[in-house]
Design an enzyme around this catalytic site. Structure first.
Site, mmCIF file in Angstrom:
data_model
loop_
_atom_site.group_PDB
_atom_site.id
_atom_site.type_symbol
_atom_site.label_atom_id
_atom_site.label_comp_id
_atom_site.label_asym_id
_atom_site.label_seq_id
_atom_site.Cartn_x
_atom_site.Cartn_y
_atom_site.Cartn_z
ATOM 1 N N SER A 85 -9.577 -10.114 -8.094
ATOM 2 C CA SER A 85 -10.223 -10.989 -7.117
ATOM 3 C C SER A 85 -11.510 -10.400 -6.572
ATOM 4 O O SER A 85 -12.419 -11.145 -6.179
ATOM 5 C CB SER A 85 -9.257 -11.281 -5.963
ATOM 6 N N ASP A 246 -8.777 -12.685 5.744
ATOM 7 C CA ASP A 246 -7.463 -12.065 5.545
ATOM 8 C C ASP A 246 -7.460 -10.571 5.835
ATOM 9 O O ASP A 246 -6.428 -9.922 5.733
ATOM 10 C CB ASP A 246 -6.963 -12.318 4.123
ATOM 11 N N HIS A 249 -9.742 -8.819 1.611
ATOM 12 C CA HIS A 249 -10.857 -8.986 0.674
ATOM 13 C C HIS A 249 -12.196 -8.832 1.403
ATOM 14 O O HIS A 249 -12.281 -9.115 2.601
ATOM 15 C CB HIS A 249 -10.788 -10.364 0.009
#
Length: 364
Positions: A85, A246, A249
């Protein structure tokens, strides 16, 4: 601490050796820690939360405004991005804020030619997924590849030697296809705010061990690495704006910081960075070490590049450890000035075209 580096080097070499020769039994976790870490991990996941949606698509051609119009038109350089990611850019809303777009725009400005971005990275990606990602990107004949991988191998308890072998095989396959490779090694997961002790301490140790072992495998396969360390350095621990909602990230600012750390190595791999002119004497901040020691030192020092020594008679058992300038690009450029919407804004380009304009997915 020298003693810690020696210990990390020893463990990293053991993992890399097991990866090379198919050894088994050397996992990321000791049996006695599994129960505790599973419980702590569940609590951390609850605290972190989940980002909704997919990363924005950023594939396309960047930097056409930078092309040298005085000479013959050159085809775009092809930049492929692989990994998880972090490589895909989860956590940002606009394609131009993804690390692939930032690197493509920065590379175009240095190379003075367009860059085509092919991003095969996927959220949740592990080293085991790299072979499938290569199948997607190799038909585009990339000139340079950036791989950002390792965090999910730690959090999902992948055996270290297996993850390192899979990464080494991916680098070797890319090199066999004439592609230069830069790997952003496993970040220091001990910096994530919702991760509490004792999981934080274990996560830091395991991620640094994996990063060091990754470096050995990558250098010996013909690539170079950049330590992502504490994503990327103390500013991430001190500045919450570097993280997405979050708190796990990176945010747009965080990805810009990561891109600035990786971009000099991308340019250097293609022979485009000014300090690649082979100075006659030693360069300040550069050290030649056995590759395992260089890998261990880099794992604890964010933004550090490790590459094989390029000298007559040298082997990939020796590596050059160097801290490249992160403050700007040749000629005073900075990544933030290349992409609309980041601090500094884009410079004016001939014909009123943004320097970051590209023919790819549209920005939201």
């Amino acid at each position: 601490m020298p003693g810690a580096q020696v210990s990390r080097a020893r463990v990293a070499r053991r993992i890399a050796t097991a990866a090379a020769y198919g050894g088994g039994g050397l996992g990321l976790l000791g049996v006695g820690l599994v129960g505790l870490l599973v419980t702590e991990g569940r609590l951390a996941i609850q605290a972190i939360g989940i980002l909704e949606g997919d990363p924005p698509k950023a594939d396309g051609v960047y930097g056409e405004a930078f092309a040298d119009t005085a000479g013959e038109p050159q085809p775009p350089l092809v930049l492929a991005v692989f990994g998880d990611s972090t490589g895909a850019g989860l956590g940002v809303l606009r394609s131009r804020e993804t690390p692939g777009a930032l690197l493509a725009a920065g590379l175009a400005s240095v190379a003075e030619r367009p860059v085509r971005l092919v991003n095969a990275a996927r959220s949740g990606g592990r080293s085991a997924d790299l072979s499938g990602q290569l199948e997607q990107a190799l038909p585009h004949h990339p000139d340079i590849a950036v791989i950002m991988i390792g965090a999910n191998d730690v959090t999902r308890h992948s055996p270290a030697q297996l993850a390192v072998r899979q990464l080494g095989e991916a680098v070797a396959a890319l090199r066999a296809n004439g592609c230069e490779v830069v790997v952003g090694t496993c970040p220091d997961l001990g910096t994530i705010k919702p991760v509490r002790p004792p999981l934080r301490w274990v996560a830091r140790r395991l991620s640094r061990q994996l990063a060091a072992a990754q470096t050995i495998a990558v250098v010996e396969a013909g690539g170079r690495t950049v330590s992502l360390g504490s994503l990327l350095g103390p500013e991430f621990a001190a500045r919450p704006e570097m993280f997405a909602a979050d708190r796990y990230h990176p945010s747009a600012q965080g990805y810009a910081t990561a891109a600035m750390a990786i971009l000099p190595s991308v340019c250097a791999a293609l022979g485009l960075w000014p300090d690649e002119e082979h100075p006659a004497g030693p360069v300040r901040g550069e050290t030649v070490l056995p590759v395992a020691m260089a890998a261990a030192a880099a794992a604890g020092r964010a933004g550090t590049e490790v590459a094989a020594v390029e000298a007559e008679g040298a082997t990939r058992r020796w590596a050059l450890l160097r801290n490249r300038l992160r403050g700007g690009l040749p000629g005073g450029w900075a990544v933030g000035t290349l992409v609309t919407g980041l601090p500094g804004g884009p410079p004016a380009a001939p014909g009123g075209t943004s320097a970051s304009s590209h023919a790819g997915a549209g920005d939201a």
